[in-house]
Design a protein around this motif. Structure first.
Motif, PDB file in Angstrom:
ATOM      1  N   GLU A 199      -1.803  -8.014  -3.780  1.00 46.05           N
ATOM      2  CA  GLU A 199      -0.743  -8.503  -3.364  1.00 46.05           C
ATOM      3  C   GLU A 199      -0.765 -10.182  -3.040  1.00 46.05           C
ATOM      4  OE1 GLU A 199       0.735  -8.636   1.220  1.00 46.05           O
ATOM      5  OE2 GLU A 199       1.166  -6.744   0.641  1.00 46.05           O
ATOM      6  N   SER A 201      -0.002 -13.885  -2.040  1.00 45.62           N
ATOM      7  CA  SER A 201       0.302 -14.506  -0.812  1.00 45.62           C
ATOM      8  C   SER A 201       1.159 -15.757  -1.064  1.00 45.62           C
ATOM      9  CB  SER A 201      -0.861 -14.981  -0.088  1.00 45.62           C
ATOM     10  OG  SER A 201      -1.663 -16.050  -0.591  1.00 45.62           O
ATOM     11  N   ALA A 224       5.338 -11.411  -5.299  1.00 42.42           N
ATOM     12  CA  ALA A 224       5.153 -11.278  -3.680  1.00 42.42           C
ATOM     13  C   ALA A 224       6.400 -10.482  -3.047  1.00 42.42           C
ATOM     14  CB  ALA A 224       4.915 -12.731  -3.313  1.00 42.42           C
ATOM     15  N   VAL A 229       6.213  -9.099   0.681  1.00 39.10           N
ATOM     16  CA  VAL A 229       5.688 -10.073   1.402  1.00 39.10           C
ATOM     17  C   VAL A 229       6.680 -10.636   2.157  1.00 39.10           C
ATOM     18  CG1 VAL A 229       4.367 -12.412   1.295  1.00 39.10           C
ATOM     19  CG2 VAL A 229       3.835 -10.473  -0.141  1.00 39.10           C
TER      20      VAL A 229
END
Length: 326
Positions: A199, A201, A224, A229
């Protein structure tokens, strides 16, 4: 071979610290050096908390058959007082044919034992947990170097962002990268290797944007958002990246450690911002801040298309950097 013999000759080795990977590796490498110097060396391992004085006397007494011995004591902090007294007495006049390797967590428990071994002249191998980001970056770079490769600071930071802070996982990732590449590890190598596996950031997006890597920033942003996210921390990370570069750039020249206290941020963050500040002008940073503010307002104000607001901000910040570079 002479170097190996010298390395294996320390009669007492104290591996001190609570980082399991480093402690295990230190013991393994000490034993390997002893075996390299003498393939017939007798290696024995014990848990210090389970040993009696009688057993230790027998282990340390001269062998009838001669030959070198390596005695590894795990969990030295658990040794009982009588055993500690016997070992410290032995440490004052150790047998040159015996190498005693003591692994000790290095905390308050059993501190007198560790201190006594140090005072007796033991070779101390530190194995403490790495405390800061810079230490982990140095660890990754050294891992790659030990395996015969080369690695930039940026690549090490990218690997830590992808894998996390656990040293065992970082060491495994370094081995895998070396095995699957030509050994020259850059941030682009890490990005290619971990694309789709982790993942991303908001900081990954911000870092790529600040150094003018528009394709990398857009790819990180899209990934993302694809993996879920939240847009708000991405917008915050972008704004924070611009503010940090602006603050560090306006602070003037100086080492990261000198500037860290006056700016109230860790040295590794100052150092990264100094690298990112290259190519930026004050006017460019003002434009970038404006773009980040618009993005924050759109993302936090319930814009219908928050992904578009973020993408537009990345384009605008990259353009501000390009405009300033001319």
């Amino acid at each position: 071979m002479g170097g190996v013999t010298a390395a294996s000759a320390a009669p007492i080795v104290l591996v001190l610290g609570d980082e399991e990977l480093l402690a295990t590796r230190a013991v393994t490498e000490t034993v390997a050096a002893a075996r390299a110097a003498d393939p017939g060396v007798d290696v024995r391992e014990y848990q210090a908390g389970q040993l009696t004085v009688g057993e230790i006397d027998e282990m340390l007494s001269p062998s009838l058959f001669g030959g070198r011995r390596v005695l590894v004591l795990r969990s030295g902090q658990d040794a009982r007082k009588d055993l500690v007294a016997a070992l410290l007495a032995y440490a004052k006049n150790p047998d040159p044919e015996v190498q005693l390797v003591v692994a000790h967590l290095g905390a308050a428990k059993g501190k007198a034992f560790a201190d006594g071994l140090k005072a007796a002249g033991a070779q101390v191998v530190p194995a403490t947990k790495l405390k800061g980001h810079r230490e982990r970056v140095a660890f990754v770079r050294e891992e790659i170097r030990r395996a015969g490769g080369r690695c930039t600071d940026d690549a090490a930071e990218a690997l830590i962002a992808a894998v996390g802070n656990d040293l065992r996982e970082l060491a495994a990732a370094c081995s895998q990268l070396i095995a699957d590449t030509d050994g020259r590890i850059g941030a682009d190598t890490v990005a290619r290797y971990y694309r789709g596996r982790v993942e991303v950031s908001g900081f990954t997006v911000a870092d790529a944007t600040m150094v003018g890597d528009l394709p990398g920033a857009l790819e990180a942003l899209r990934w993302a958002l694809h993996v879920g996210v939240d847009p708000v921390p991405i917008a915050d990370a972008l704004a924070d990246g611009i503010r940090t570069v602006a603050r560090v750039a306006s602070a003037g020249r100086g080492s990261p450690y000198q500037l860290a206290s006056s700016l109230g941020m860790p040295p590794w963050k100052v150092e990264r911002a100094q690298r990112q500040a290259r190519g930026w002008t004050p006017d460019g940073l003002v434009l970038a801040m404006r773009a980040a503010a618009e993005c924050n307002a759109a993302v936090k104000g319930g814009s219908d298309d928050r992904a578009y607001a973020l993408e537009k901000a990345v384009f605008s910040v990259a353009a501000a950097r390009q405009g300033g570079a001319r």
